[in-house]
Design a protein around this motif. Structure first.
Motif, mmCIF file in Angstrom:
data_model
loop_
_atom_site.group_PDB
_atom_site.id
_atom_site.type_symbol
_atom_site.label_atom_id
_atom_site.label_comp_id
_atom_site.label_asym_id
_atom_site.label_seq_id
_atom_site.Cartn_x
_atom_site.Cartn_y
_atom_site.Cartn_z
ATOM 1 N N VAL A 130 -21.669 -59.739 -9.103
ATOM 2 C CA VAL A 130 -20.944 -58.929 -10.043
ATOM 3 C C VAL A 130 -19.734 -59.250 -10.428
ATOM 4 C CG1 VAL A 130 -21.305 -56.071 -8.522
ATOM 5 C CG2 VAL A 130 -19.428 -57.381 -8.200
ATOM 6 N N GLY A 131 -19.666 -60.362 -10.595
ATOM 7 C CA GLY A 131 -18.737 -60.749 -11.568
ATOM 8 C C GLY A 131 -19.086 -63.200 -10.911
ATOM 9 N N LYS A 132 -17.849 -63.544 -12.087
ATOM 10 C CA LYS A 132 -18.804 -64.651 -12.294
ATOM 11 C C LYS A 132 -17.206 -65.445 -12.678
ATOM 12 C CE LYS A 132 -23.653 -64.633 -12.413
ATOM 13 N NZ LYS A 132 -24.923 -65.799 -13.880
ATOM 14 N N LEU A 133 -16.646 -66.085 -11.300
ATOM 15 C CA LEU A 133 -15.774 -66.813 -12.457
ATOM 16 C C LEU A 133 -15.938 -68.434 -12.412
ATOM 17 C CD1 LEU A 133 -13.030 -65.154 -9.438
ATOM 18 C CD2 LEU A 133 -13.653 -63.866 -11.902
ATOM 19 N N SER A 134 -15.662 -68.507 -13.785
ATOM 20 C CA SER A 134 -15.437 -70.441 -13.677
ATOM 21 C C SER A 134 -14.236 -71.371 -14.207
ATOM 22 C CB SER A 134 -16.627 -70.701 -15.316
ATOM 23 O OG SER A 134 -18.006 -70.068 -14.645
ATOM 24 N N GLY A 135 -13.603 -72.613 -13.667
ATOM 25 C CA GLY A 135 -13.020 -72.683 -14.432
ATOM 26 C C GLY A 135 -12.988 -73.780 -13.688
ATOM 27 N N HIS A 136 -13.132 -74.187 -12.495
ATOM 28 C CA HIS A 136 -13.184 -75.963 -11.313
ATOM 29 C C HIS A 136 -14.296 -77.206 -11.805
ATOM 30 C CE1 HIS A 136 -10.578 -74.325 -8.204
ATOM 31 N NE2 HIS A 136 -10.834 -72.837 -8.094
ATOM 32 N N SER A 137 -14.413 -77.937 -12.229
ATOM 33 C CA SER A 137 -14.879 -79.048 -12.550
ATOM 34 C C SER A 137 -16.114 -79.166 -11.163
ATOM 35 C CB SER A 137 -14.097 -80.585 -12.958
ATOM 36 O OG SER A 137 -13.161 -80.636 -12.532
ATOM 37 N N ARG A 138 -15.444 -79.161 -10.174
ATOM 38 C CA ARG A 138 -16.035 -79.753 -9.263
ATOM 39 C C ARG A 138 -16.083 -78.716 -8.108
ATOM 40 N NH1 ARG A 138 -14.139 -85.997 -7.327
ATOM 41 N NH2 ARG A 138 -14.831 -87.003 -9.580
ATOM 42 N N SER A 155 -8.816 -69.862 -4.555
ATOM 43 C CA SER A 155 -9.985 -70.207 -4.624
ATOM 44 C C SER A 155 -9.181 -72.175 -4.610
ATOM 45 C CB SER A 155 -11.247 -70.446 -5.582
ATOM 46 O OG SER A 155 -10.306 -71.057 -6.741
ATOM 47 N N SER A 156 -9.919 -73.299 -3.826
ATOM 48 C CA SER A 156 -9.758 -74.857 -3.652
ATOM 49 C C SER A 156 -10.635 -75.370 -4.190
ATOM 50 C CB SER A 156 -9.120 -75.136 -2.397
ATOM 51 O OG SER A 156 -10.355 -74.558 -1.376
ATOM 52 N N SER A 157 -11.118 -76.094 -4.856
ATOM 53 C CA SER A 157 -11.845 -77.180 -5.506
ATOM 54 C C SER A 157 -11.389 -78.568 -4.877
ATOM 55 C CB SER A 157 -11.733 -76.708 -6.826
ATOM 56 O OG SER A 157 -13.014 -77.812 -6.860
ATOM 57 N N LYS A 177 -1.564 -78.219 -8.171
ATOM 58 C CA LYS A 177 -2.245 -79.442 -8.098
ATOM 59 C C LYS A 177 -1.581 -79.686 -7.012
ATOM 60 C CE LYS A 177 -1.937 -79.725 -13.544
ATOM 61 N NZ LYS A 177 -1.843 -80.025 -14.122
ATOM 62 N N HIS A 178 -2.514 -80.641 -6.473
ATOM 63 C CA HIS A 178 -2.556 -81.535 -5.132
ATOM 64 C C HIS A 178 -3.003 -82.588 -5.614
ATOM 65 C CE1 HIS A 178 -3.142 -77.442 -3.761
ATOM 66 N NE2 HIS A 178 -2.344 -78.176 -2.028
ATOM 67 N N ASN A 179 -2.909 -83.630 -4.639
ATOM 68 C CA ASN A 179 -2.736 -85.369 -5.051
ATOM 69 C C ASN A 179 -4.218 -85.489 -4.246
ATOM 70 O OD1 ASN A 179 -0.957 -85.867 -6.151
ATOM 71 N ND2 ASN A 179 0.571 -86.243 -4.072
ATOM 72 N N ASP A 180 -5.035 -84.581 -3.596
ATOM 73 C CA ASP A 180 -6.851 -84.792 -3.419
ATOM 74 C C ASP A 180 -7.995 -83.965 -2.813
ATOM 75 O OD1 ASP A 180 -8.548 -86.169 -1.762
ATOM 76 O OD2 ASP A 180 -7.474 -87.789 -0.585
ATOM 77 N N ILE A 181 -8.131 -83.950 -2.179
ATOM 78 C CA ILE A 181 -8.978 -81.819 -1.511
ATOM 79 C C ILE A 181 -8.551 -81.697 -0.612
ATOM 80 C CG2 ILE A 181 -10.979 -81.494 -0.570
ATOM 81 C CD1 ILE A 181 -12.367 -84.236 -1.302
ATOM 82 N N THR A 196 -0.993 -75.287 2.361
ATOM 83 C CA THR A 196 -1.651 -75.957 1.881
ATOM 84 C C THR A 196 -2.624 -76.996 2.979
ATOM 85 O OG1 THR A 196 -1.178 -76.506 0.438
ATOM 86 C CG2 THR A 196 -2.541 -74.580 -0.205
ATOM 87 N N THR A 197 -3.134 -77.737 3.213
ATOM 88 C CA THR A 197 -2.936 -78.862 3.714
ATOM 89 C C THR A 197 -4.602 -80.094 3.007
ATOM 90 O OG1 THR A 197 -5.132 -77.808 5.387
ATOM 91 C CG2 THR A 197 -2.753 -78.471 6.182
ATOM 92 N N SER A 198 -4.043 -81.080 2.724
ATOM 93 C CA SER A 198 -4.841 -81.831 2.011
ATOM 94 C C SER A 198 -5.454 -82.964 2.771
ATOM 95 C CB SER A 198 -3.600 -82.018 0.701
ATOM 96 O OG SER A 198 -4.898 -82.726 -0.098
ATOM 97 N N ARG A 199 -6.500 -84.171 1.808
ATOM 98 C CA ARG A 199 -6.516 -84.995 2.509
ATOM 99 C C ARG A 199 -5.503 -86.048 2.841
ATOM 100 N NH1 ARG A 199 -12.887 -86.411 1.080
ATOM 101 N NH2 ARG A 199 -11.406 -87.009 -0.490
#
Length: 606
Positions: A130-138, A155-157, A177-181, A196-199
């Motif tokens: 019912v809804g689509k959210l676009s904005g992430h590139s990956r 949402s995380s990308s 904004k993060h420095n990794d996934i 958040t935790t990151s790689r």
């Protein structure tokens, strides 16, 4: 048993109960994608499963009451062009679910009314978003709804960002904004902060609406995935990860001082190499940990900034994914604290209830505190404007009795109210002159000095104690002198031989005098002419006279007091002479003792 004790806890005997095969959800095709998510999500109505589908990504929604072996053909939620990586249910609407996919899209879905898996159609109709959210590139690896604000989704990308979406207009409002996934993310209870935790092995605490991390610290040093979960309304965060030597660790962080874990270091866990999936239960203050590839679920109780181990549910069947039921979905009639859903062999989901073993047939209010209901604390626009608060709660006793839950304001709002009323007593300085009264009254207790003066009784006891040290005592009387004073004992030797003989002579003289008075016709002496004995004579005469005088002669003895008084004086004189002699002998003994002590001192000095 010395030095061992058992910590008091009402959750100490909680146990996980395995489920029979017919009560599970069988004949599934769970996604085999290697992305690190929990694969399944659950709410009190439905169970969402990442599906292994061809021709694009999909996930299945299973009504909880439809257990057993499921049909071969299921109505799937299709729309993504690549594998679905994560899903999350709306905490305030059990029919709304969001999904993130490898195609970089975020979709919002609504479960149709009367949705069921058992249909008569040869090919069940799929459900469209019912809804689509676009904005992430990956690819979008995680989606997570805000626990306090309505229609706010994170949402995380793989593009190293976390986006905050307002579902009411479908636009991204903020970007972290993060420095990794990003490997995991978790909201605070009031929805104002995120961890958040990151790689890149960093742990970040975000002030979300400022779009910048409030703290950025070193996390677990291991190369494997790290997870984080916010501990509900606490300002504490739990992380799971690995050390450089691939040893599994547990970390507890204090938001006020996140430079290092609480206690100074990470808590070592079991030697398993499986990635831990942590789940926090706010109502019971318990932490459940399940390892990917393990069959066991370990649970702890949080108390005094420590995780006290309770027990472990053991199973030979390993799990790849797991989900926990929200508190409002547990079975309170069976004292069920929590219910986990674990995947088995990528084809079966098994419910595991965690139960407190009690026989009572009434509601157990001590193990079921109030929990969050279906009403948000604020709308998405209010949250974006800076409002912060906890969602309303309801008593689980209403759910136990089948009533409509009555929700009430969160405790955070109740804590703010007393702060405002606390300023009300400000006019109190008008009563400031009142402290003058205690200043006047304090000097009055000075007569307490008179209490330090010893009483006559104390003087007698001290004098008797001194005299008893130098008195000549018999061996038989040595033990009896401890409880009586020496003044009372001095009056005992009144009946001495000389005094007794003198008293007998006086009594015979008194009898002859009375006989002479009876034979004469002279009138009885007037009482007015009788000299009244003094108080001192009345005290000293009774010890000698009553021993030989009858009750009948007592009135006659009063008529002639002079002979008895002289007899008493004679007896008292003898007593005083003996006491004087005794004191003189004791004085000589004291002199001898002092001379001996002096001689001993001279010898010791030499």
């Amino acid at each position: 048993m010395s030095g061992r004790f058992v910590r008091a806890s009402k959750y100490r005997h909680v146990f996980g109960k395995s489920t029979r095969r017919e009560a599970t959800y069988d004949n599934l095709r769970i996604s085999k994608n290697a992305w690190d998510t929990n694969l399944i999500k659950v709410n009190p109505k439905y169970l969402a499963v990442n599906w292994e589908a061809s021709g694009g990504g999909a996930f299945a929604v299973i009504p909880l009451e439809e257990k057993g072996k499921l049909p071969e053909q299921l109505p799937l939620f299709r729309g993504h062009t690549a594998a679905v990586l994560d899903t999350d249910w709306n905490p305030f609407n059990d029919d709304i679910i969001a999904s993130g996919s490898d195609d970089g899209k975020v979709f919002v879905w609504k479960v149709p009314d009367g949705f069921t898996l058992h249909t008569d159609a040869d090919e069940p109709a799929d459900v469209k978003p019912v809804g689509k959210l676009s904005g992430h590139s990956r690819k979008v690896g995680h989606v997570l709804f805000n626990p306090a604000a309505e229609n706010v989704l994170a949402s995380s990308s793989g593009d190293y960002t976390v986006k905050i979406w307002d579902l009411e207009d479908g636009h991204s409002k903020m970007t972290l904004k993060h420095n990794d996934i990003v490997q995991s993310l978790s909201w605070s209870a009031n929805g104002s902060m995120m961890v958040t935790t990151s790689r890149d092995k960093k742990l970040r605490f975000w002030d979300v609406r400022q779009e910048k991390p409030a703290h950025e610290v070193q996390g677990h040093m291991g190369a494997k995935s790290s997870r984080s979960v916010w501990m509900g309304e606490h300002d504490r965060i739990v992380t799971t990860g690995f050390s450089k030597m691939s040893e599994r660790q547990l970390g507890l962080w204090d938001l006020r001082d996140p430079s290092k874990p609480v206690g100074g270091d990470f808590i070592p866990m079991s030697s398993s190499s499986a990635v831990s999936m942590p789940f926090w239960d706010e109502g019971t203050q318990m932490l459940y940990m399940a390892g990917k590839g393990d069959g066991n679920i370990t649970y702890f109780e949080y108390e005094h900034d420590k995780f006290e181990p309770l027990s472990e549910y053991k199973s030979p069947d390993p799990q790849r994914g797991m989900a926990f039921m929200p508190k409002r979905g547990v079975n309170t009639h069976e004292n069920e604290l929590a219910r986990a859903y674990k995947t088995v062999d990528d084809r079966l989901i098994e419910p595991i209830p965690f139960i407190v073993p009690r026989r009572s047939e009434t509601f157990q209010d001590d193990i079921y505190p109030a929990t969050v209901g279906l009403k948000p604390a604020m709308s998405s626009s209010e949250w974006l404007d800076g409002k912060t608060g906890l969602p309303p709660k309801f008593s689980m006793e209403d759910m136990y009795e089948g009533k409509e839950p009555q929700e009430y304001a969160a405790q955070e709002a109740q804590k703010v109210a007393p702060a405002k009323t606390a300023s009300a007593p400000a006019p109190a300085p008008a009563a400031a002159p009142t402290p003058k009264e205690p200043v006047v009254e304090k000097p009055e207790p000075t007569p307490a000095v008179a209490r330090e003066m010893p009483s006559m009784k104390d003087n007698k006891q001290s004098m008797s104690a001194l005299a008893s040290k130098f008195a000549d005592k018999d061996e038989d009387e040595a033990d009896d002198d401890d409880d009586t004073s020496s003044f009372e004992e001095i009056q005992k030797p009144v009946e001495r031989p000389n005094a007794v003989r003198q008293a007998e002579k006086n009594s015979t003289a008194d009898e002859s005098t009375r006989e002479a008075t009876r034979t004469t016709t002279a009138p009885a002496p007037q009482p007015a002419s009788v000299p009244i004995p003094s108080s001192r004579e009345t005290v000293t005469t009774p010890p000698a006279a009553p021993s030989k005088t009858d009750d009948k002669s007592a009135p006659e003895a009063i008529s002639s007091p002079q002979p008895s008084a002289s007899a008493a004086a004679g007896g008292l004189r003898d007593v005083l002479q003996e006491i004087r002699g005794m004191l003189q002998s004791q004085g000589r003994q004291i002199e001898e003792l002092t001379s001996e002590v002096a001689q001993l001192k001279t010898k010791v000095g030499q």
